[in-house]
Design a protein around this motif. Structure first.
Motif, PDB file in Angstrom:
ATOM      1  N   PRO A   1       0.799  -1.252   0.193  1.00 47.79           N
ATOM      2  CA  PRO A   1      -0.058   0.018  -0.024  1.00 47.79           C
ATOM      3  C   PRO A   1       0.736   1.229  -0.130  1.00 47.79           C
ATOM      4  O   PRO A   1       1.964   1.223   0.495  1.00 47.79           O
ATOM      5  CB  PRO A   1      -0.859  -0.161   1.411  1.00 47.79           C
ATOM      6  CG  PRO A   1       0.179  -0.987   2.422  1.00 47.79           C
ATOM      7  CD  PRO A   1       0.659  -1.726   1.320  1.00 47.79           C
ATOM      8  N   LEU A   2       0.314   2.483  -0.442  1.00 51.56           N
ATOM      9  CA  LEU A   2       0.806   3.633  -0.493  1.00 51.56           C
ATOM     10  C   LEU A   2       1.198   4.078   1.000  1.00 51.56           C
ATOM     11  O   LEU A   2       2.140   4.730   1.047  1.00 51.56           O
ATOM     12  CB  LEU A   2       0.076   4.621  -1.488  1.00 51.56           C
ATOM     13  CG  LEU A   2       0.570   6.014  -1.402  1.00 51.56           C
ATOM     14  CD1 LEU A   2       1.917   5.913  -2.411  1.00 51.56           C
ATOM     15  CD2 LEU A   2      -0.323   6.926  -2.034  1.00 51.56           C
ATOM     16  N   LYS A   3       0.345   3.861   1.898  1.00 56.89           N
ATOM     17  CA  LYS A   3       0.715   4.364   3.118  1.00 56.89           C
ATOM     18  C   LYS A   3       2.139   3.836   3.781  1.00 56.89           C
ATOM     19  O   LYS A   3       2.511   4.303   5.014  1.00 56.89           O
ATOM     20  CB  LYS A   3      -0.485   4.127   4.167  1.00 56.89           C
ATOM     21  CG  LYS A   3      -0.682   2.368   4.259  1.00 56.89           C
ATOM     22  CD  LYS A   3      -1.853   2.357   5.174  1.00 56.89           C
ATOM     23  CE  LYS A   3      -2.586   0.984   5.361  1.00 56.89           C
ATOM     24  NZ  LYS A   3      -3.740   0.816   6.041  1.00 56.89           N
ATOM     25  N   LEU A   4       2.744   2.927   3.306  1.00 55.85           N
ATOM     26  CA  LEU A   4       4.012   2.191   3.827  1.00 55.85           C
ATOM     27  C   LEU A   4       4.833   3.222   3.582  1.00 55.85           C
ATOM     28  O   LEU A   4       5.908   3.192   4.428  1.00 55.85           O
ATOM     29  CB  LEU A   4       4.108   1.140   3.022  1.00 55.85           C
ATOM     30  CG  LEU A   4       5.642   0.436   3.549  1.00 55.85           C
ATOM     31  CD1 LEU A   4       5.570   0.050   4.805  1.00 55.85           C
ATOM     32  CD2 LEU A   4       6.093  -0.687   2.319  1.00 55.85           C
ATOM     33  N   VAL A   5       4.945   4.418   2.541  1.00 59.62           N
ATOM     34  CA  VAL A   5       5.886   5.251   2.322  1.00 59.62           C
ATOM     35  C   VAL A   5       5.617   6.620   2.515  1.00 59.62           C
ATOM     36  O   VAL A   5       6.400   7.345   2.337  1.00 59.62           O
ATOM     37  CB  VAL A   5       6.703   5.026   0.919  1.00 59.62           C
ATOM     38  CG1 VAL A   5       7.297   3.829   0.871  1.00 59.62           C
ATOM     39  CG2 VAL A   5       5.320   5.333  -0.236  1.00 59.62           C
ATOM     40  N   CYS A   6       4.208   6.647   2.684  1.00 53.29           N
ATOM     41  CA  CYS A   6       3.899   8.263   3.041  1.00 53.29           C
ATOM     42  C   CYS A   6       2.643   8.307   4.035  1.00 53.29           C
ATOM     43  O   CYS A   6       2.002   7.385   4.186  1.00 53.29           O
ATOM     44  CB  CYS A   6       3.541   8.951   1.758  1.00 53.29           C
ATOM     45  SG  CYS A   6       2.046   8.058   0.864  1.00 53.29           S
ATOM     46  N   PHE A   7       2.267   9.591   4.250  1.00 54.46           N
ATOM     47  CA  PHE A   7       1.074   9.487   5.344  1.00 54.46           C
ATOM     48  C   PHE A   7       0.630  10.875   5.134  1.00 54.46           C
ATOM     49  O   PHE A   7       0.844  11.647   4.290  1.00 54.46           O
ATOM     50  CB  PHE A   7       1.736   9.750   6.852  1.00 54.46           C
ATOM     51  CG  PHE A   7       2.800  10.682   7.093  1.00 54.46           C
ATOM     52  CD1 PHE A   7       2.247  11.844   7.486  1.00 54.46           C
ATOM     53  CD2 PHE A   7       3.968  10.276   6.808  1.00 54.46           C
ATOM     54  CE1 PHE A   7       3.526  12.780   7.842  1.00 54.46           C
ATOM     55  CE2 PHE A   7       5.093  11.148   7.382  1.00 54.46           C
ATOM     56  CZ  PHE A   7       4.729  12.505   7.370  1.00 54.46           C
ATOM     57  N   PRO A   8      -0.562  11.114   5.509  1.00 60.54           N
ATOM     58  CA  PRO A   8      -1.323  12.299   5.083  1.00 60.54           C
ATOM     59  C   PRO A   8      -0.923  13.345   5.784  1.00 60.54           C
ATOM     60  O   PRO A   8      -0.278  13.442   6.747  1.00 60.54           O
ATOM     61  CB  PRO A   8      -3.033  11.954   5.866  1.00 60.54           C
ATOM     62  CG  PRO A   8      -2.715  10.509   6.180  1.00 60.54           C
ATOM     63  CD  PRO A   8      -1.583  10.103   6.442  1.00 60.54           C
ATOM     64  N   ALA A   9      -0.998  14.542   4.760  1.00 60.06           N
ATOM     65  CA  ALA A   9      -0.645  16.119   5.200  1.00 60.06           C
ATOM     66  C   ALA A   9      -1.547  17.130   4.746  1.00 60.06           C
ATOM     67  O   ALA A   9      -2.373  16.834   3.948  1.00 60.06           O
ATOM     68  CB  ALA A   9       0.887  15.911   4.963  1.00 60.06           C
ATOM     69  N   GLN A  10      -1.231  18.240   5.158  1.00 58.56           N
ATOM     70  CA  GLN A  10      -2.119  19.460   4.769  1.00 58.56           C
ATOM     71  C   GLN A  10      -1.363  19.651   3.217  1.00 58.56           C
ATOM     72  O   GLN A  10      -0.473  19.674   2.906  1.00 58.56           O
ATOM     73  CB  GLN A  10      -1.681  20.688   5.396  1.00 58.56           C
ATOM     74  CG  GLN A  10      -2.333  20.689   6.632  1.00 58.56           C
ATOM     75  CD  GLN A  10      -3.879  20.698   6.861  1.00 58.56           C
ATOM     76  OE1 GLN A  10      -4.568  19.795   7.098  1.00 58.56           O
ATOM     77  NE2 GLN A  10      -4.365  21.953   6.069  1.00 58.56           N
ATOM     78  N   PRO A  11      -2.425  19.902   2.325  1.00 64.66           N
ATOM     79  CA  PRO A  11      -2.314  20.040   0.643  1.00 64.66           C
ATOM     80  C   PRO A  11      -1.453  21.465   0.789  1.00 64.66           C
ATOM     81  O   PRO A  11      -1.717  22.340   1.705  1.00 64.66           O
ATOM     82  CB  PRO A  11      -3.611  20.403   0.054  1.00 64.66           C
ATOM     83  CG  PRO A  11      -4.616  19.484   1.101  1.00 64.66           C
ATOM     84  CD  PRO A  11      -4.129  19.605   2.282  1.00 64.66           C
ATOM     85  N   SER A  12      -0.688  21.464  -0.323  1.00 64.20           N
ATOM     86  CA  SER A  12       0.031  22.867  -0.566  1.00 64.20           C
ATOM     87  C   SER A  12      -0.374  23.309  -1.793  1.00 64.20           C
ATOM     88  O   SER A  12      -0.904  22.544  -2.736  1.00 64.20           O
ATOM     89  CB  SER A  12       1.492  22.496  -0.828  1.00 64.20           C
ATOM     90  OG  SER A  12       1.534  21.558  -1.599  1.00 64.20           O
TER      91      SER A  12
END
Length: 892
Positions: free
Chosen positions: A530-541
């Motif tokens: 899954p994608l969440k293995l290398v990233c996590f939610p954050a505020q959009p820029s």
């Protein structure tokens, strides 16, 4: 009986579980019968000495009891047996037997028998020498030109040559620079000893030089060495053959000259007396033993060479004249003359298979029966031919090399990826600078329907991802059994991975009746992470350097529906912006249009767009597939970001050039360091002390330079790894954008991936740039060619690192140009010459000259627009000849 199989004339098995080697076989008239008939003398490592006199009634008969003349146990391992004139006062032949610490010389004699059991033979010990050193091998001959007798030279395991003048010990000499013993031979023509040293070179020592050199027993005695008048042992000549030697033999079949034959591990050499190569033969097999013998043609020598494939080859100089099959692998081969047959080939294997054979065959008496003649039915033959051609066409349609997998495999492997991250991270030795590196559990199950031997599981994920354990070894699997293992995947290197996929592979053996050891088989499966293995939610820029827009034919879907693991459910359907924070620190933003059917992906780094874009398209396709919507499609109408892609290529190529420079500098400093070491060593060995002249300071400075260069090369290697990972991510993105832009099929996307992603790892010997350049050039000259003149151009068959990336970037740009004109990717030869395709919307194709001139626009992107009408332009300098010709054709 095959023509190329050695004919069994006489054979026997010696003892039980006895071992034999190269020096354990000898053929000679050891009992001095005077008939010229040879006897076979065999000694074993178990201490048994046997003498045979084979005389079968017909070829292939069983061994008769009277064939064994003598069998005696000497209670010590027999290393070598030789027959010569070893006893003083007589010129009769005697048998020399070499043990580890003893040399014994026997007289073999026979007594006439009065009964049907035949003659009686016995051996009598004439003399023996107890050796102070462990023996390895020996040779004999008329050392020093003596007449009527043979002297013996024994080589010890520590490099000492011990010479015996029959009943008395003469002297011993140590070979210079000795490490391990090699084969030993004596040349009577030059009165010298020949051996092959551990330096992989043939060395020749004169007997006179050995005789007058310093005694080996006195070499450690300093006072005796000072008073002695002996000379230093100097080699007569040396020839470097570059490999270890199995055996060496000196032959002289005429008075004119003698030859030195050396059998290496991969080559066969024939040398002159002075060490010059007369000829050599490169062998395409692994030899085991050899013997030269006299040739019927004047000026040539025949040689028998046996190999580990149980083949006996007959050479006349370097020409192969015959090859025959043997029943075993011989460790020694001889040519003997018996009363009934001359030139018998005697072979001995390491387990005691002694065979006398000859070459040739018996005439076959089989005659094929007559076939009833019948008339040919041409209609049936034509129908059968058409049916066969149809089968051939169906078989050639599939391009798979391996056969299709069975419906129900013997052993299956499945991987189950956990939907949630591990509560306690299993990441170890991670270089990611983030606070906590998450890990994900993968459960792998192996199920076996049959008995599987030696099962091994290998789990592979592409760097920078890593697993906690990648190798598993199991006990033999019983039928209808299973094994389960659990491992964790995490991000190890400090860069984003180009792929979130892994592979499981199980290797095992399936035993059969004919092969109890088992037939090797492989079963494998793939799993997605899954994608969440290398990233996590954050505020959009809101701001970003790179932006992509994906068009769809369906209304936009809420991110709560397609990205539930990244969006807070409390936001409801109002969430149209989503931020992804990678563990490496970069951020990517995903936007959904409220008024149109578009999605925008933006980031400060081009390579970071890939994983989010891939995940978006994959989740959209899965969402509409669940709703049974079959007409969903994604397109891309923007500009391909070639300029930003070229910057990543230049960065990667620059690091490759730096690695090459570091390697050259390291090589230079290493040579300098070794030269200073040699100078210092010479100074320290000198008996008269001399000033170092700052050599120690120079040595320390050079050492620091070597360490600094090694650290810089290691850092550059790490940077090049990260640059290659970024390049692979950007390449995946470019391939996806081209496939969406041109609406390519699955086969065409596979061609694109094979062209731009040919390497899993990048090395200095074979890099990404030259490989991709060759692949793109091939497509431009085949399926994307616009004239037969381009098809006639030949590509270089050798790949080498280019000087720069200008040619590669030009070919990639031209590749996109021709796809924009309607070029079709295909590997079949029928599509080599294609008519110009018409673009959608009734737009005419763009002349290549226009495309080449209008490739780059301000903004560092490439735009491929549809032209409703072509305008007249004169060919400009710098255009290719084909482009200029095509421009002129449009002007007309």
């Amino acid at each position: 009986m095959s023509l190329f199989k050695a004919r069994d004339w006489w054979s026997t098995i010696l003892g039980e579980k006895e071992e034999f080697d190269q020096g354990c076989l000898c053929v000679a008239d050891v009992d001095n019968s005077g008939s010229g008939q040879d006897k076979i003398i065999v000694g074993s490592y178990n201490g048994y000495l046997r003498i045979f006199n084979p005389h079968p009634v017909k070829p292939g008969d069983e061994v008769q009891p009277e064939d064994l003349l003598l069998e005696v146990q000497l209670r010590e391992p027999i290393l070598q047996v030789e027959v010569g004139k070893f006893v003083s006062g007589t010129e009769g032949l005697h048998l020399a037997v070499l043990h580890c610490r003893k040399l014994c010389v026997y007289a073999v004699s026979g007594t006439q028998g009065n009964v049907e059991h035949g003659n009686q033979y016995q051996i009598k010990l004439m003399y023996e020498h107890n050796l102070q050193r462990t023996a390895c091998n020996m040779t004999y001959g008329p050392f020093g030109g003596v007449k009527g007798r043979d002297l013996i030279c024994i080589q010890s395991m520590d490099g000492m040559l011990m010479l015996f003048e029959q009943e008395s010990y003469a002297f011993g000499r140590f070979l210079p620079g000795f490490l391990l013993p090699g084969p030993l031979a004596y040349s009577s023509r030059t009165d010298s000893f020949l051996t092959v040293s551990s330096c992989q070179q043939v060395e020749s020592y004169k007997y006179q030089v050995l005789a007058f050199a310093t005694d080996a027993d006195e070499r450690h005695d300093t006072e005796q060495r000072k008073l002695s008048s002996g000379k230093r042992l100097v080699v007569d000549w040396v020839l470097n053959i570059g490999e270890q030697a199995l055996d060496i033999c000196v032959v002289s079949f005429n008075q004119g000259a003698s030859s030195v034959f050396v059998l290496g591990e991969r080559n066969f050499f024939c040398l002159k007396d002075n060490g010059q190569i007369r000829f050599m033969k490169k062998l395409d097999y692994s030899p085991s033993c050899f013997i030269p013998y006299c040739s019927v043609r004047e000026g040539t020598i025949n040689t028998l060479i046996a190999n580990h494939n149980k083949i006996l080859n007959v050479y006349q100089d370097i020409a192969l004249k015959w090859a025959s099959q043997l029943p075993c692998i011989p460790v020694s081969v001889k040519v003997a003359n018996f009363q009934d047959l001359k030139g018998v080939i005697v072979t001995l294997s390491d387990d005691g298979h002694l065979q006398c054979s000859y070459l040739g065959t018996d005439p076959s008496l089989f005659q094929a029966p007559k076939v009833d003649s019948r008339e040919i039915n041409y209609e049936e033959m034509n129908a059968e031919m058409k049916e066969l051609q149809k089968i051939i066409r169906e078989a050639t349609k599939t391009q798979d090399i391996l056969p299709e997998s069975e419906k129900q495999r013997d052993v299956t492997v499945t991987a189950e990826v956990s939907p949630d991250l591990d509560e306690e991270s299993q990441a170890t030795d991670s270089e990611v600078k983030a606070g906590a590196v998450p890990s994900l559990t993968v459960k792998i199950t192996i199920q076996s329907r049959v008995a599987a031997q030696k099962p091994c599981l290998a789990v592979c994920v592409q760097a920078p991802l890593a697993v906690t354990c990648d190798q598993f070894v199991f006990n033999d699997l019983e039928p209808d059994s299973s094994e389960t293992v659990v491992l964790s995947v995490f991000l190890k290197e400090n860069c984003s991975p180009p792929e979130l996929e892994g592979t499981c592979m199980v290797s095992y053996n399936i035993p059969t009746e004919l092969n109890p050891e088992g037939i090797p088989r492989v079963s494998q499966c793939s799993f997605s992470l899954p994608l969440k293995l290398v990233c996590f939610p954050a505020q959009p820029s809101k701001a970003a350097n790179h932006k992509l827009t994906i068009d769809t034919n369906k209304p936009p879907i809420s991110f709560v529906t397609i990205f539930p693991d990244f969006v807070d459910p409390s936001e409801g359907d109002q969430a149209n912006a989503l931020g992804f924070q990678f563990l490496t620190g970069s951020k990517t933003t995903l936007l959904a249009s409220k008024t149109s059917q578009r999605y925008r992906i933006q980031s400060d780094q081009l390579e970071d767009l890939w994983l989010v874009t891939k995940e978006l398209i994959h989740r959209l396709q899965e969402h509409f597939k669940k709703q049974n919507c079959k007409d969903f499609s994604c397109t891309f109408s923007g500009s391909i970001p070639l300029q930003e892609y070229f910057e990543l290529i230049d960065r990667h190529f620059e690091l490759r050039l730096n690695a090459e420079k570091y390697q050259e500098l390291l090589s230079e400093r290493a040579v300098q360091f070794r030269a200073i070491e040699r100078r210092l060593l010479t100074r320290f060995k000198d008996k008269t002390p001399a000033p170092l002249q700052h050599l120690d300071t120079l040595l320390e400075g050079t050492f620091r330079e070597v360490i600094a260069l090694a650290d810089a090369a290691e850092e550059n290697q790490a940077n090049m790894f990260q640059a290659f990972a970024k390049l692979k991510s950007a390449t995946h993105l470019v391939i996806m954008l081209i496939s969406l832009w041109q609406k390519l099929s699955t086969d065409q996307v596979a061609i694109l991936e094979a062209t731009f992603l040919p390497l899993a790892e990048d090395t200095q010997e074979l890099g990404w740039e030259e490989t991709v350049d060759a692949a793109v050039s091939y497509l431009l000259r085949t399926c994307l060619s616009k004239s037969s003149k381009e098809q006639a151009l030949t590509l270089s068959s050798q790949l080498s690192m280019p000087k720069d990336t200008s040619r590669l970037k030009k070919n990639i740009t031209l590749f996109c140009d021709r796809l924009a004109k309607g070029g079709r990717l295909s590997l079949s030869t029928d599509s080599a010459t294609q008519p110009a395709a018409v673009m959608p919307g009734g737009c005419a194709t763009i002349p290549e000259s226009d495309l080449e001139e209008r490739t780059f626009i301000p903004g560092s992107t490439v735009v491929f627009a549809s032209h409703g009408q072509t305008t007249k332009q004169k060919s400009k300098p710098g255009l290719s000849e084909d482009a200029a010709e095509e421009t002129k054709s449009h002007e007309l």
